[in-house]
Design a protein around this motif. Structure first.
Motif, PDB file in Angstrom:
ATOM      1  N   VAL A   1       0.841  -1.203   0.000  1.00 16.52           N
ATOM      2  CA  VAL A   1       0.000   0.000   0.000  1.00 16.52           C
ATOM      3  C   VAL A   1       0.872   1.248   0.000  1.00 16.52           C
ATOM      4  N   VAL A   2       1.847   1.278   0.873  1.00 21.33           N
ATOM      5  CA  VAL A   2       2.716   2.449   0.984  1.00 21.33           C
ATOM      6  C   VAL A   2       3.497   2.671  -0.312  1.00 21.33           C
ATOM      7  N   GLN A   3       3.988   1.594  -0.903  1.00 24.29           N
ATOM      8  CA  GLN A   3       4.740   1.713  -2.155  1.00 24.29           C
ATOM      9  C   GLN A   3       3.866   2.229  -3.290  1.00 24.29           C
ATOM     10  N   ALA A   4       2.610   1.776  -3.335  1.00 19.67           N
ATOM     11  CA  ALA A   4       1.698   2.261  -4.378  1.00 19.67           C
ATOM     12  C   ALA A   4       1.468   3.762  -4.238  1.00 19.67           C
ATOM     13  N   LEU A   5       1.343   4.249  -3.007  1.00 21.21           N
ATOM     14  CA  LEU A   5       1.161   5.683  -2.788  1.00 21.21           C
ATOM     15  C   LEU A   5       2.395   6.471  -3.220  1.00 21.21           C
ATOM     16  N   HIS A   6       3.569   5.996  -2.835  1.00 21.50           N
ATOM     17  CA  HIS A   6       4.808   6.696  -3.190  1.00 21.50           C
ATOM     18  C   HIS A   6       5.058   6.645  -4.700  1.00 21.50           C
ATOM     19  N   ARG A   7       4.800   5.520  -5.289  1.00 23.78           N
ATOM     20  CA  ARG A   7       5.059   5.356  -6.720  1.00 23.78           C
ATOM     21  C   ARG A   7       4.207   6.316  -7.558  1.00 23.78           C
ATOM     22  N   ASN A   8       2.993   6.567  -7.128  1.00 22.07           N
ATOM     23  CA  ASN A   8       2.080   7.427  -7.886  1.00 22.07           C
ATOM     24  C   ASN A   8       1.974   8.832  -7.302  1.00 22.07           C
ATOM     25  N   GLU A   9       2.736   9.089  -6.230  1.00 22.41           N
ATOM     26  CA  GLU A   9       2.763  10.404  -5.594  1.00 22.41           C
ATOM     27  C   GLU A   9       1.365  10.858  -5.183  1.00 22.41           C
ATOM     28  N   LEU A  10       0.608   9.935  -4.630  1.00 30.78           N
ATOM     29  CA  LEU A  10      -0.730  10.256  -4.132  1.00 30.78           C
ATOM     30  C   LEU A  10      -0.661  10.460  -2.626  1.00 30.78           C
ATOM     31  N   PRO A  11      -1.123  11.611  -2.120  1.00 29.58           N
ATOM     32  CA  PRO A  11      -1.144  11.812  -0.664  1.00 29.58           C
ATOM     33  C   PRO A  11      -1.936  10.712   0.016  1.00 29.58           C
ATOM     34  N   ALA A  12      -1.431  10.227   1.132  1.00 24.25           N
ATOM     35  CA  ALA A  12      -2.033   9.060   1.785  1.00 24.25           C
ATOM     36  C   ALA A  12      -3.468   9.308   2.218  1.00 24.25           C
ATOM     37  N   HIS A  13      -3.797  10.574   2.589  1.00 24.65           N
ATOM     38  CA  HIS A  13      -5.150  10.827   3.084  1.00 24.65           C
ATOM     39  C   HIS A  13      -6.208  10.721   1.989  1.00 24.65           C
ATOM     40  N   GLN A  14      -5.772  10.681   0.724  1.00 27.19           N
ATOM     41  CA  GLN A  14      -6.732  10.521  -0.366  1.00 27.19           C
ATOM     42  C   GLN A  14      -7.086   9.053  -0.611  1.00 27.19           C
TER      43      GLN A  14
END
Length: 711
Positions: free
Chosen positions: A478-491
């Motif tokens: 999950v964390v890697q998917a957020l970082h890879r796509n530069e999506l803020p975690a709260h979204q």
């Protein structure tokens, strides 16, 4: 005589009769050895006997009982006793040809071990009587040809008894060993229930009788999750506890067996109604949670029934191939068990934890299901699984705030496969983890891209299964998917059901806490359909409650449901949690939710799930509220200040009067006005007031007494 027989049977090791195919195979082995011994002893007699002319006679004496044991129409006990006679006669002939040599007597014990293949007391008894007669009678008449020592020559019957005692001891030891080994095969090592082998034998015996009976196939729901979460030791203890409850729900005349894994089956005597009644009791026995090592585990089960009422064949057994039918035209146990298995899968497809009786036509459905299950892994790997997105709407502004990502499967030949089907299959076989990762990656990538394109943040909700939540490395994914796509975690919003927490509370709460620490938000999906909801709200680190569609569907027709939904909204608000209503399909449902203070919703009223959704709603929601709203073309310009000065009313007073008015107004106008007055935007309030004026024929240029009275 009968009491003596019963007394003997009580003390002798007993077991079940060998299956016919097994008995026939073993009998052939014994017969082959008997004929081989006849030939060998004929050759030995020709060289070592008193005269070569006696050799054919010696061979015939050994072979004759074996020949008599060949007819298949004879009972088992007769055939096995005749074969034993041939074996023991070979031992007597060897002793005679060897001149009473002591070592020749060992041959008796070898033959006793061979007779143990029959696993029956009849051949053992025959061997014992032959040894006693041979040693006693011939030992008296020709002692030097039977015994090789002087003591036996003097007391032949004494030594006959001694030899018979050794044969008896060898017989008991051999048969007892067989019985002990038999229990390993016939009893399940974990639960102590009948094994699959014994179940088939008992079911076959029941099918040969004319009495009605049925088979209940039991498969525990989501048992793999228990093993994966708590370990196999807890899983075995749970199986034992389940076995005890299921057995306790059956009668003494019924048989419960464990077929393997989390599968059980019961042979229940009686009519279809009696079998169904027993199955219902079995299901009810699993309702209460089971406590194991301080854990309270709930286990459900899907039960399938197939019956045979007397001489009538089981439902669905017509037209069975000859290899699936037993003598007399009745379906054999394999067919009956297969039909019960089909019914069990129908129970799972129907929602699990229920009882289904087999009917004609179920087999085709299960065959389709089996084929699709096999294709699921390939579908995940080849991209047949796609993601559709359903918008989550702010009902006050009617702006799309985000989306829920939903997996879709368009099979090349079967067409669209319902997520209700393939998600459960993926959960059962473990492929839910790669499937969930696929959906997560695509959903996060879309949310990031759409947020950049629209220049505003869009939330993305992704469903998470219990298996995913506890899978190794899933939090990192999950964390890697957020970082890879530069999506803020709260979204990113991860949706879990209440049953996830009910299955493994502590571990689930720990994982959810870790995700929230990264900034990911948690939603409790299908709220109101699980167990101990208030406990979950207190302990589960959640940010959003999603009201189940079953509540929304009845919100306008059932006062109790409306009260429950209103209470959920108020409770969530007091806990500083957002609320999303699922399954909104009518204007009335939306209006009621808005009146209760629920701001967000999703459902077919706003948009259906699409692979490429519209980010702005272009639907009847914004353009055709109702027939009355179509006619509202005039726009009033009533300022917020003017409204505030009327009658000197306070803001709470105006809100109260407005709520009363909205409750009695037409639904379309009520919706628009409610949306307007629930915002702090002056333009929205002005638009709402214009609808009020127009709906009642008032002059939009200024206030009218009728308006003031209604407000």
């Amino acid at each position: 005589m009968e009491p003596m027989k019963m007394w003997l049977l009580r003390w002798l090791p007993q077991g079940r009769a060998l299956p016919r195919a097994v008995w026939v195979q073993r009998h052939r082995v014994v017969m082959a050895i008997a004929f081989a011994q006849a030939i060998v002893l004929g050759v030995v007699s020709a060289f070592w006997g008193p005269s070569p002319s006696y050799a054919p006679m010696h061979a015939a004496i050994v072979a004759l009982p074996a020949l008599l044991a060949m007819p298949q129409w004879l009972p088992r006990t007769v055939r096995s006793s005749l074969a034993t006679t041939s074996l023991m006669t070979a031992s007597m002939m060897l002793i005679y040809l060897w001149g009473g040599q002591t070592e020749a007597h060992f041959h008796f014990f070898v033959m006793v071990a061979l007779v143990a293949l029959y696993q029956d007391w009849a051949p053992f008894g025959t061997a014992l009587l032959l040894v006693l007669a041979h040693h006693g009678i011939l030992g008296t008449l020709v002692p030097h040809d039977v015994f090789g020592h002087h003591g036996a020559h003097v007391h032949p019957w004494l030594w006959a008894g001694i030899h018979a005692g050794f044969v008896l001891a060898a017989s008991v030891a051999s048969l007892a060993a067989w019985r002990l080994n038999e229990q390993v095969v016939l009893r399940d090592a974990v639960t102590g229930l009948a094994s699959r082998t014994l179940f088939h034998e008992l079911a076959t015996a029941a099918s040969r009788r004319d009495d009605p009976f049925g088979i209940v196939f039991v498969d525990l729901d989501d048992f793999k999750r228990v093993n994966d979460t708590h370990g196999h030791d807890v899983g075995d203890q749970l199986l034992t506890a389940v076995a005890g409850r299921l057995a306790g729900a059956l009668r003494a005349c019924d048989v419960l067996a464990r077929l393997g894994g989390d599968e059980f089956a019961a042979i229940v005597t009686g009519t279809t109604l009696q079998v169904e009644s027993s199955a219902t009791r079995m299901l009810a026995a699993l309702e209460a949670p089971i406590e194991i090592d301080g854990l309270r585990l709930r286990v459900g089960a899907s039960l399938g029934i197939a019956t045979r009422d007397g001489n009538r064949p089981v439902a669905g057994a017509r037209g069975l191939p000859r290899d699936l039918a037993s003598p007399g035209g009745r379906p054999d146990v394999a067919a009956l068990l297969r039909d019960a298995d089909v019914a069990m899968y129908a129970a799972k497809d129907g929602g699990k934890h229920r009882v289904v009786t087999y009917t004609d036509g179920m087999t085709d459905s299960v065959r389709r299901r089996s084929n699709l299950q096999q294709d699921l892994h390939e579908a995940i790997e080849t991209g047949q699984i796609t993601v559709a997105y359903q918008p989550v709407v702010d009902m006050a502004t009617e702006q799309v705030r985000g989306y829920e990502a939903l997996a879709r499967w368009d099979h090349p030949t079967a067409g669209a496969v319902s997520p209700a089907e393939f998600i459960d299959w993926a959960e059962a076989d473990g492929s839910i983890v790669p499937l969930g990762t696929l959906v997560l990656d695509q959903a996060v990538a879309r949310a990031a891209a759409w947020s950049r394109d629209l220049l505003r943040p869009l939330e993305m909700a992704v469903n998470v299964s219990p298996t995913q939540l506890t899978a190794p490395g899933w939090v990192d994914a999950v964390v890697q998917a957020l970082h890879r796509n530069e999506l803020p975690a709260h979204q990113l919003i991860l949706e879990i059901t209440e049953n996830v927490v009910a299955t493994d509370r502590d571990r689930a709460i720990g994982v959810l806490g870790t995700l929230r620490a990264h900034g990911v938000r948690i939603a409790i999906d299908d709220f109101g359909t699980g167990f101990s909801n208030l406990v979950h709200l207190r302990d589960v680190p959640a940010d959003i409650i999603k009201i189940d569609r079953s509540f929304v569907a009845d919100i306008d027709t059932d006062a109790t449901t409306a009260t429950l939904v209103s209470s959920i909204v108020q409770l969530a608000t007091s806990l500083d949690m957002d609320v999303v209503a699922e399954g909104v399909e009518t204007f009335q449902q939306r209006d009621s939710l808005v009146m209760m203070g629920c701001r967000r919703a999703q459902g077919f009223l706003f948009a259906r799930p699409e692979a490429t959704p519209q980010h702005q709603l272009v639907s009847s929601v914004t353009t055709t509220q109702s027939a009355e709203a179509h006619d509202l073309t005039r726009v009033a310009t009533v300022s917020a200040e003017d409204l505030a000065t009327r009658d000197g009313a306070s803001a709470p007073g105006r809100a109260h009067r407005l709520s009363h008015y909205l409750a009695t107004s037409a639904s379309g106008v009520r919706a628009q006005c409610s949306c307007g007055f629930r915002t702090s935007d002056a333009a929205s309030r002005t638009a709402a007031l214009s609808l009020l004026h127009s709906a009642h024929g008032l002059d939009p240029a200024g206030p009218a007494p009728s308006v003031r009275r209604r407000l």
